[in-house]
Design a protein around this motif. Structure first.
Motif, PDB file in Angstrom:
ATOM      1  N   PRO A   1      56.184  31.508  46.716  1.00 14.11           N
ATOM      2  CA  PRO A   1      56.306  30.748  45.878  1.00 14.11           C
ATOM      3  C   PRO A   1      57.453  30.572  45.008  1.00 14.11           C
ATOM      4  O   PRO A   1      57.709  31.887  44.536  1.00 14.11           O
ATOM      5  N   ASN A   2      57.856  29.467  44.750  1.00 14.42           N
ATOM      6  CA  ASN A   2      59.246  29.559  43.703  1.00 14.42           C
ATOM      7  C   ASN A   2      58.678  29.913  42.233  1.00 14.42           C
ATOM      8  O   ASN A   2      59.461  30.380  41.352  1.00 14.42           O
ATOM      9  N   SER A   3      57.413  29.590  41.915  1.00 16.46           N
ATOM     10  CA  SER A   3      56.846  29.792  40.610  1.00 16.46           C
ATOM     11  C   SER A   3      55.371  30.141  40.556  1.00 16.46           C
ATOM     12  O   SER A   3      54.578  29.791  41.643  1.00 16.46           O
ATOM     13  N   LEU A   4      54.758  31.221  39.810  1.00 14.65           N
ATOM     14  CA  LEU A   4      53.493  31.635  39.840  1.00 14.65           C
ATOM     15  C   LEU A   4      52.822  30.791  38.787  1.00 14.65           C
ATOM     16  O   LEU A   4      51.497  31.038  38.736  1.00 14.65           O
ATOM     17  N   LYS A   5      53.412  29.812  38.153  1.00 15.94           N
ATOM     18  CA  LYS A   5      52.605  29.161  37.195  1.00 15.94           C
ATOM     19  C   LYS A   5      52.269  27.880  37.419  1.00 15.94           C
ATOM     20  O   LYS A   5      51.677  27.006  36.742  1.00 15.94           O
ATOM     21  N   THR A   6      52.343  27.356  39.015  1.00 14.23           N
ATOM     22  CA  THR A   6      51.999  26.127  39.619  1.00 14.23           C
ATOM     23  C   THR A   6      50.135  26.320  39.909  1.00 14.23           C
ATOM     24  O   THR A   6      49.951  27.330  40.142  1.00 14.23           O
ATOM     25  N   ASP A   7      49.734  24.932  39.915  1.00 13.81           N
ATOM     26  CA  ASP A   7      48.457  25.062  40.357  1.00 13.81           C
ATOM     27  C   ASP A   7      47.994  25.443  41.780  1.00 13.81           C
ATOM     28  O   ASP A   7      47.406  25.937  42.302  1.00 13.81           O
ATOM     29  N   GLU A   8      49.353  24.888  42.438  1.00 19.01           N
ATOM     30  CA  GLU A   8      49.271  25.296  43.886  1.00 19.01           C
ATOM     31  C   GLU A   8      49.157  26.784  44.313  1.00 19.01           C
ATOM     32  O   GLU A   8      48.491  27.254  45.043  1.00 19.01           O
ATOM     33  N   THR A   9      49.833  27.536  43.387  1.00 18.29           N
ATOM     34  CA  THR A   9      49.992  29.220  43.679  1.00 18.29           C
ATOM     35  C   THR A   9      48.778  29.707  43.304  1.00 18.29           C
ATOM     36  O   THR A   9      48.206  30.468  43.956  1.00 18.29           O
TER      37      THR A   9
ATOM     38  N   PRO B   1      51.498  35.263  35.258  1.00 19.96           N
ATOM     39  CA  PRO B   1      50.916  34.511  34.063  1.00 19.96           C
ATOM     40  C   PRO B   1      49.391  35.036  33.798  1.00 19.96           C
ATOM     41  O   PRO B   1      48.873  35.665  34.677  1.00 19.96           O
ATOM     42  N   ASN B   2      49.002  34.755  32.747  1.00 14.40           N
ATOM     43  CA  ASN B   2      47.655  35.183  32.431  1.00 14.40           C
ATOM     44  C   ASN B   2      46.456  34.787  33.237  1.00 14.40           C
ATOM     45  O   ASN B   2      45.519  35.441  33.466  1.00 14.40           O
ATOM     46  N   ASN B   3      46.460  33.551  33.976  1.00 19.15           N
ATOM     47  CA  ASN B   3      45.603  33.051  34.602  1.00 19.15           C
ATOM     48  C   ASN B   3      45.496  33.938  35.896  1.00 19.15           C
ATOM     49  O   ASN B   3      44.304  34.114  36.416  1.00 19.15           O
ATOM     50  N   ILE B   4      46.372  34.207  36.410  1.00 19.66           N
ATOM     51  CA  ILE B   4      46.645  35.534  37.401  1.00 19.66           C
ATOM     52  C   ILE B   4      46.003  36.816  37.107  1.00 19.66           C
ATOM     53  O   ILE B   4      45.185  37.563  37.855  1.00 19.66           O
ATOM     54  N   ILE B   5      46.554  37.207  35.845  1.00 19.40           N
ATOM     55  CA  ILE B   5      46.168  38.493  35.248  1.00 19.40           C
ATOM     56  C   ILE B   5      44.730  38.650  35.381  1.00 19.40           C
ATOM     57  O   ILE B   5      44.134  39.724  35.522  1.00 19.40           O
ATOM     58  N   ASP B   6      44.172  37.499  34.757  1.00 19.66           N
ATOM     59  CA  ASP B   6      42.528  37.419  34.368  1.00 19.66           C
ATOM     60  C   ASP B   6      41.842  37.414  35.719  1.00 19.66           C
ATOM     61  O   ASP B   6      40.335  37.497  35.666  1.00 19.66           O
ATOM     62  N   PHE B   7      42.400  37.023  36.877  1.00 17.39           N
ATOM     63  CA  PHE B   7      41.545  36.555  37.924  1.00 17.39           C
ATOM     64  C   PHE B   7      40.982  37.729  38.840  1.00 17.39           C
ATOM     65  O   PHE B   7      39.610  37.776  39.046  1.00 17.39           O
ATOM     66  N   PRO B   8      41.540  38.665  39.116  1.00 18.99           N
ATOM     67  CA  PRO B   8      40.718  39.576  40.260  1.00 18.99           C
ATOM     68  C   PRO B   8      39.904  40.552  39.571  1.00 18.99           C
ATOM     69  O   PRO B   8      39.671  40.878  38.326  1.00 18.99           O
ATOM     70  N   LYS B   9      38.716  40.772  40.405  1.00 18.37           N
ATOM     71  CA  LYS B   9      37.959  41.791  40.001  1.00 18.37           C
ATOM     72  C   LYS B   9      38.274  42.948  39.091  1.00 18.37           C
ATOM     73  O   LYS B   9      37.564  43.417  38.208  1.00 18.37           O
ATOM     74  N   TYR B  10      39.033  43.624  39.576  1.00 18.75           N
ATOM     75  CA  TYR B  10      39.444  44.928  39.208  1.00 18.75           C
ATOM     76  C   TYR B  10      40.942  44.455  38.449  1.00 18.75           C
ATOM     77  O   TYR B  10      41.780  45.680  38.106  1.00 18.75           O
ATOM     78  N   GLY B  11      41.243  43.673  38.223  1.00 22.49           N
ATOM     79  CA  GLY B  11      42.410  43.329  37.508  1.00 22.49           C
ATOM     80  C   GLY B  11      43.827  43.366  38.374  1.00 22.49           C
ATOM     81  O   GLY B  11      43.759  43.163  39.559  1.00 22.49           O
ATOM     82  N   ILE B  12      45.031  43.777  37.673  1.00 22.32           N
ATOM     83  CA  ILE B  12      46.450  43.650  38.339  1.00 22.32           C
ATOM     84  C   ILE B  12      46.980  44.729  37.844  1.00 22.32           C
ATOM     85  O   ILE B  12      47.093  45.006  36.455  1.00 22.32           O
ATOM     86  N   ILE B  13      47.597  45.779  38.638  1.00 22.75           N
ATOM     87  CA  ILE B  13      48.426  46.870  38.239  1.00 22.75           C
ATOM     88  C   ILE B  13      49.783  46.817  38.743  1.00 22.75           C
ATOM     89  O   ILE B  13      50.167  46.302  39.743  1.00 22.75           O
ATOM     90  N   ASN B  14      50.492  47.698  38.078  1.00 24.72           N
ATOM     91  CA  ASN B  14      52.048  47.574  38.500  1.00 24.72           C
ATOM     92  C   ASN B  14      52.520  49.051  38.650  1.00 24.72           C
ATOM     93  O   ASN B  14      51.863  50.147  38.098  1.00 24.72           O
ATOM     94  N   VAL B  15      53.531  49.174  39.575  1.00 23.12           N
ATOM     95  CA  VAL B  15      54.357  50.464  39.904  1.00 23.12           C
ATOM     96  C   VAL B  15      55.613  50.374  39.008  1.00 23.12           C
ATOM     97  O   VAL B  15      56.521  49.524  39.402  1.00 23.12           O
ATOM     98  N   HIS B  16      55.829  51.165  37.998  1.00 25.35           N
ATOM     99  CA  HIS B  16      57.100  51.143  37.191  1.00 25.35           C
ATOM    100  C   HIS B  16      57.845  52.408  37.210  1.00 25.35           C
ATOM    101  O   HIS B  16      57.213  53.513  37.052  1.00 25.35           O
TER     102      HIS B  16
END
Length: 310
Positions: A61-69, A91-106
């Motif tokens: 996706p070009n953007s994670l902020k669209t309804d389509e994404t 974006p927050n709506n994606i962060i809040d969606f999964p059961k176990y959240g969203i994690i990152n490797v930095h």
């Protein structure tokens, strides 16, 4: 566990591969393909190539902020989203969606070196160790709670590339440990200390020029932290001279100015005067030419005694 993976460069591939061994990768999000600078051919991201080769659905996706994404993510319905060097803000709506959240490797020991170029920054800053941090994604950049860390020394012979390759493997291993803990409900979180936060922005071309007035250690760390990307450089006769590798000389030259070529060492290269010492240029790339060793630069008269690099 059903995992949606978001990543783009080679750094992310070992993490994706390790996850696939133990979990169901239901889809991959990666950045849009770009034409190669040579020839204009489209080049797939390393993560996309992995997905295609392993029959994993790939989305760009070009953007994670669209309804389509967001509809794609809802349809995939992941238990967990894992992000490794994706290159987009979540974006927050994606962060809040999964059961176990969203994690990152930095690729730093947070809260040090938040931002886009932490591997380069750790070497350039003269750090003696660095590592990876597995963290929760938060709305603020790299500000989420810490789940796990993996630590490695920074050796004097390390460059950006060697450290990058070591950290991508450490990151993959720590990611698996963190996902297992999350699945079992045993993962512990630790908030980052705001007083210890540092940031590093993407390096622009102007950030890559060598300051020969700095100390021998600072110049040495800067050049290896930029090797091979984005590459330290200096100006020689109004042309760019890229410097890929140097050695500390440990000899102080009383005469000359900072950046001046004050000596040459057979079998190694030309010597440049810096604060409190000198540096031997062991691998350079003159403008519009191939990389050459420091010794070949002597034999080819690429540089001359008394010239000043700026």
């Amino acid at each position: 566990m059903r995992i949606l993976f978001m990543g783009t460069p080679e750094f992310a591939v070992p993490s994706l591969d390790k996850l696939r061994e133990k979990h169901e990768i239901i889809g991959i999000f990666t950045k849009v393909d770009k034409p190669n600078t040579r020839g204009g051919k489209i080049k797939y991201t390393p993560v996309k190539e992995y997905g295609i080769n392993n029959n994993i659905p790939v989305f760009q996706p070009n953007s994670l902020k669209t309804d389509e994404t967001f509809e794609i993510i809802k349809e995939l319905n992941p238990d967990l989203i894992v992000v490794v060097a994706y290159g987009k803000i979540i974006p927050n709506n994606i962060i809040d969606f999964p059961k176990y959240g969203i994690i990152n490797v930095h690729s730093s020991l947070l809260p040090k070196f938040r931002g886009a170029a932490p591997i380069n920054a750790a070497i350039i800053a003269g750090e003696k160790e660095t590592g990876v941090t597995i963290m929760d994604i938060a709305e603020e950049l790299d500000a989420g709670d810490i789940i796990l860390k993996g630590v490695t020394p920074i050796y004097e012979e390390d460059t950006f590339l060697t450290l990058h390759d070591r950290l991508k493997e450490i990151g993959a291993q720590k990611l698996i440990e963190a996902v297992d803990q999350i699945e079992k409900g045993t993962a512990k979180r630790e908030a980052q200390n705001p007083a210890e936060v540092t940031f590093v922005k993407p390096y622009k071309k102007s950030d890559c020029i060598i300051d020969w007035s700095k100390t021998e250690e600072e110049v040495f760390d800067f050049i290896r932290g930029m090797n091979p990307f984005p590459t330290a450089y200096t100006h020689h006769n109004d042309k760019i001279l890229k410097i890929y590798a140097v050695e500390k000389n440990k000899r102080v030259y009383e005469n000359g100015v900072f950046g001046e070529i004050v000596d040459s060492i057979k079998g190694k290269g030309f010597v440049v005067k810096v604060k409190n010492g000198s540096i031997i240029l062991t691998n350079i790339k003159p403008e519009n030419k191939k990389n050459i060793s420091g010794n070949d630069s002597i034999n080819g008269n690429i540089l001359k005694m008394g010239e000043v690099l700026k």
